[in-house]
Design a protein around this motif. Structure first.
Motif, short mmCIF file in Angstrom:
data_model
loop_
_atom_site.label_atom_id
_atom_site.label_comp_id
_atom_site.label_asym_id
_atom_site.label_seq_id
_atom_site.Cartn_x
_atom_site.Cartn_y
_atom_site.Cartn_z
N ARG A 31 0.83 -1.20 0.00
CA ARG A 31 0.00 0.00 0.00
C ARG A 31 0.87 1.26 0.00
NH1 ARG A 31 -1.77 -0.82 6.37
NH2 ARG A 31 0.21 -0.14 7.23
N LYS A 69 0.59 5.62 1.05
CA LYS A 69 -0.22 6.61 1.77
C LYS A 69 0.64 7.82 2.05
CE LYS A 69 -4.04 7.85 3.75
NZ LYS A 69 -4.57 7.69 5.09
N THR A 72 4.58 7.23 1.71
CA THR A 72 5.20 6.08 2.35
C THR A 72 4.55 4.81 1.83
OG1 THR A 72 5.98 5.20 4.45
CG2 THR A 72 3.76 6.12 4.45
N ASP A 86 4.15 0.69 2.20
CA ASP A 86 4.28 -0.40 3.16
C ASP A 86 4.16 -1.74 2.45
OD1 ASP A 86 4.35 1.56 5.07
OD2 ASP A 86 2.29 1.26 5.72
N LEU A 87 5.09 -2.63 2.76
CA LEU A 87 5.04 -3.99 2.23
C LEU A 87 4.99 -4.92 3.43
CD1 LEU A 87 6.84 -2.11 0.28
CD2 LEU A 87 7.73 -4.23 -0.61
N LEU A 88 3.85 -5.59 3.62
CA LEU A 88 3.71 -6.52 4.74
C LEU A 88 3.61 -7.94 4.20
CD1 LEU A 88 2.77 -3.69 5.91
CD2 LEU A 88 1.32 -4.98 7.46
N GLN A 118 -2.69 5.52 -4.04
CA GLN A 118 -2.55 4.63 -5.20
C GLN A 118 -1.19 4.80 -5.87
OE1 GLN A 118 -4.62 2.19 -6.80
NE2 GLN A 118 -5.49 2.16 -4.76
N GLN A 119 -0.17 5.06 -5.05
CA GLN A 119 1.16 5.28 -5.62
C GLN A 119 2.05 4.04 -5.51
OE1 GLN A 119 1.74 8.05 -7.48
NE2 GLN A 119 -0.46 8.23 -7.07
N MET A 122 3.56 1.21 11.28
CA MET A 122 3.93 1.50 9.89
C MET A 122 3.05 2.61 9.32
SD MET A 122 6.05 -1.04 8.98
CE MET A 122 5.93 -1.20 7.20
N GLU A 143 1.05 5.54 7.95
CA GLU A 143 1.09 7.00 7.72
C GLU A 143 2.26 7.71 8.37
OE1 GLU A 143 -2.65 8.49 9.08
OE2 GLU A 143 -3.61 8.12 7.16
N GLN A 144 3.36 6.99 8.60
CA GLN A 144 4.51 7.73 9.10
C GLN A 144 5.78 7.12 8.53
OE1 GLN A 144 5.16 7.70 13.19
NE2 GLN A 144 5.47 5.52 13.30
N PRO A 145 6.81 7.94 8.41
CA PRO A 145 7.97 7.51 7.64
C PRO A 145 8.83 6.43 8.30
CG PRO A 145 8.25 9.77 8.45
CD PRO A 145 6.87 9.36 8.78
N VAL A 200 -3.36 8.26 -12.74
CA VAL A 200 -3.03 8.10 -11.32
C VAL A 200 -1.55 8.39 -11.06
CG1 VAL A 200 -2.91 6.46 -9.40
CG2 VAL A 200 -4.87 6.42 -10.96
N LEU A 201 -0.69 7.83 -11.87
CA LEU A 201 0.75 7.98 -11.61
C LEU A 201 1.35 9.19 -12.32
CD1 LEU A 201 1.82 4.24 -11.79
CD2 LEU A 201 1.43 5.62 -9.76
#
Lengths: 103, 454
Positions: free
Chosen positions: A12, A14, A22, A24-26, A92-93, B250, B252-254, B359-360
């Motif tokens: 995802r 966000k 950022t 995230d790969l879980l 959606q990045q 994880m 919403e934060q860097p 989108v991109l």
């Protein structure tokens, strides 16, 4: 070789504030997490190339407690929601990562 | 005090939560409760315009239930980042609903209102004294940027909340706040470990988002003790696992190991997560280190103009192959037509193609593949709505009839789903201030006003 999109349980993107995205790969299990973490396919240089940012601006953190990898990159264009932005929430990045092939 | 219990009502007041979860939480005798009501996620519009992302009816519902629960139980209720952006109009909008509810439901309480808007002169002085610094890729803050801003808010830390609680506030309504300060202030005031308190707050400020199954907004209970904290979702259909709680760091934060607060940095590298029972998780080991120079984060926006858009679809294969050429022709034609009255820098015209690269904004992993149907959003921004409407109208009609090599569908290029086809979007803002400001006392700019309600 498998696609990152198929290996990740969650993949995802966000906002992390209006200036950063950022990613995230879980992963569902430690073995898959280790397999991807150890792969060169996910180096700062490779990610930077996918997103058009310099390797030194790509921050990658490996988070063992959650079998997760976090990648943070600066927004290179407008700030979130400014004219010219395409994705106010940055949700959606993750697209450019989908097809990365992991040995 | 050996144990402190806090009920987080939800991640964003107004998004709704099950009343049964709230009741479960209240039955656990929390010492206080809190709710976050804001974010920059929805973009700069809300800070600029004074509007709220969550509508009045949503606040009426969520604040109605939660305020009644807090008053019935007689515990402090702390609401941060009122009205999405936490500026004065946002605080006033939530305050208005609060007064209405107090009257409707017969509540009487001591209220503390803490505003978060920053005076321009205050920020400019910090710029002159070299006490501001940029976050991310924004240029260093200048006095001109401050003057241009429509509104600037500062994210308050725990100090102003503690002043409000010490002053006997039963309800606190705060403007822009650090999400963690909503929950950490009470714990800090009672001498609990700041590393654990901040970490717990960082998780519960999103309500029960760390719980499984992942779902809508919901209530969560935090229990803070001397050397650990425990979390438990108040929806009995939800549970926590060490992984679900850890993974929330994880979000919403860097950096999942470190986060920064006005008062210092919270280090989670030694945090340990353990399962207590089927639904609860215990966390220990989180550490706090005080900052040598406290900072607060400023958020500011400037007005970029007024927007009008149109939405249309395209399916003609030759048109889809020639979109770049058509776009260039439309831009040229519009520039020629408005040339007498508008300079090129006095308006903006953009085209977003969904089904190509909408989108991109650039070719995706598979190159510039084009779908068999493509949607276009045409956007015009100009100094006022009337001008934006006119520029968009010109662009729309030009696009509709624009010729290009190989054109076969000569009656029109666009399928409009709506009549009228054009939508005025109102003012457009941009975050141009997202900077830190150094202060001797991070709480100083935030005044606490006490009033009686009811």
């Amino acid at each position: 070789m498998e696609r990152l999109y198929d290996l990740a349980e969650v993949l995802r993107s966000k906002n992390a504030g209006p200036l950063y995205i950022t990613l995230d790969l879980l992963f569902a299990d430690e073995a898959t997490y280790r397999r991807v973490s150890g792969s060169e396919a996910l180096s700062p240089g490779a990610v930077g190339e996918l997103y058009g940012v310099a390797a030194e601006d790509v921050k990658i953190v490996h988070f063992d407690a959650a079998n997760a990898i976090k990648i943070t990159i600066p927004r290179t264009g407008p700030t979130s929601g400014a004219p010219g932005d395409r994705d106010v929430y940055g949700a959606q990045q993750h697209g450019p990562l989908l097809g990365l092939m992991i040995p | 005090m050996d144990e402190l219990r806090v009920l987080s009502v939800c991640g964003n007041l107004g998004y709704g939560f099950p009343v049964s979860s709230l009741e479960n939480g209240i039955a656990r005798n929390p010492h206080y409760m809190g709710a976050d009501n804001g974010s920059t996620d929805a973009g700069p519009y809300y800070l600029g315009s004074g509007d709220q992302l969550t509508k009045r009816e949503q606040i009426l519902r969520d604040l109605g239930h939660s305020l009644a629960a807090a008053r019935r139980k007689g515990i402090p209720y702390i609401i941060g980042s009122a009205g999405t952006a936490g500026g004065n109009p946002h605080v006033d909008a939530v305050l208005d609903v609060m007064h209405l509810l107090a009257k409707r439901d017969g509540h009487k309480f001591k209220l503390a209102v803490i505003r978060a808007e920053m005076e321009k002169e205050f920020v400019k002085r910090a710029v002159r004294e070299g006490r501001t610094r940029s976050l991310g890729k924004l240029p260093p803050l200048t006095e001109e940027a401050v003057d241009e801003s429509v509104r600037i808010v500062g994210q308050m830390g725990i100090g102003p909340f503690i002043r409000a609680l010490e002053g006997g506030a039963e309800v606190i309504l705060a403007g822009r706040s650090c999400d963690t300060a909503i929950y950490t202030s009470f714990a800090a005031m009672n001498g609990f470990d700041l590393g654990l308190a901040f970490h717990m707050s960082k998780i519960i400020e999103c309500g029960a988002q760390c719980a499984l199954p992942i779902g809508a907004n919901d209530c969560i209970l935090g229990t803070l003790r001397k050397d650990h904290f425990e979390l438990e979702p108040m929806n009995m259909g939800k549970r926590l696992t060490p992984n679900s709680v850890a993974a929330h760091m994880m979000y919403e934060q860097p950096d999942p190991y470190l986060f920064y607060e006005p008062e210092g940095v919270v280090d989670l590298q030694e945090s340990r997560f353990e399962q207590v029972d089927a639904r609860r998780v215990r966390v220990r080991g989180s550490r706090f280190a005080a900052a040598s120079k406290p900072t607060i984060k400023l958020e500011g926006v400037r007005l970029r103009g007024y927007r009008t858009i149109t939405v249309a679809g395209m399916s003609d294969p030759n048109l889809l192959r020639n979109l770049d050429e058509v776009e260039a022709r439309v831009k040229d034609t519009v520039a020629g037509m408005v040339g007498g009255s508008l300079k090129p820098e006095e308006y903006e015209l953009r085209f977003i193609y969904y089904g190509r690269d909408g989108v991109l904004g650039r070719p995706g992993p598979d190159g510039r593949k084009v779908a068999h149907e493509v949607g276009v959003v045409v956007e015009a921004i100009a100094r006022d709505q009337v001008t934006a409407n006119a520029v968009l109208s010109l662009a729309r009609s030009t696009f509709l009839h624009c010729g290009f090599e190989t054109r076969k569908a000569t009656a029109g290029n666009l399928a409009f789903p709506f009549s009228p086809s054009d939508f005025p979007g109102g003012p457009v803002y941009e975050f141009h201030i997202y900077h830190l400001i150094e202060l001797a006392d991070a709480g100083a700019p935030f005044e606490v006003e006490f009033t009686r309600v009811g």
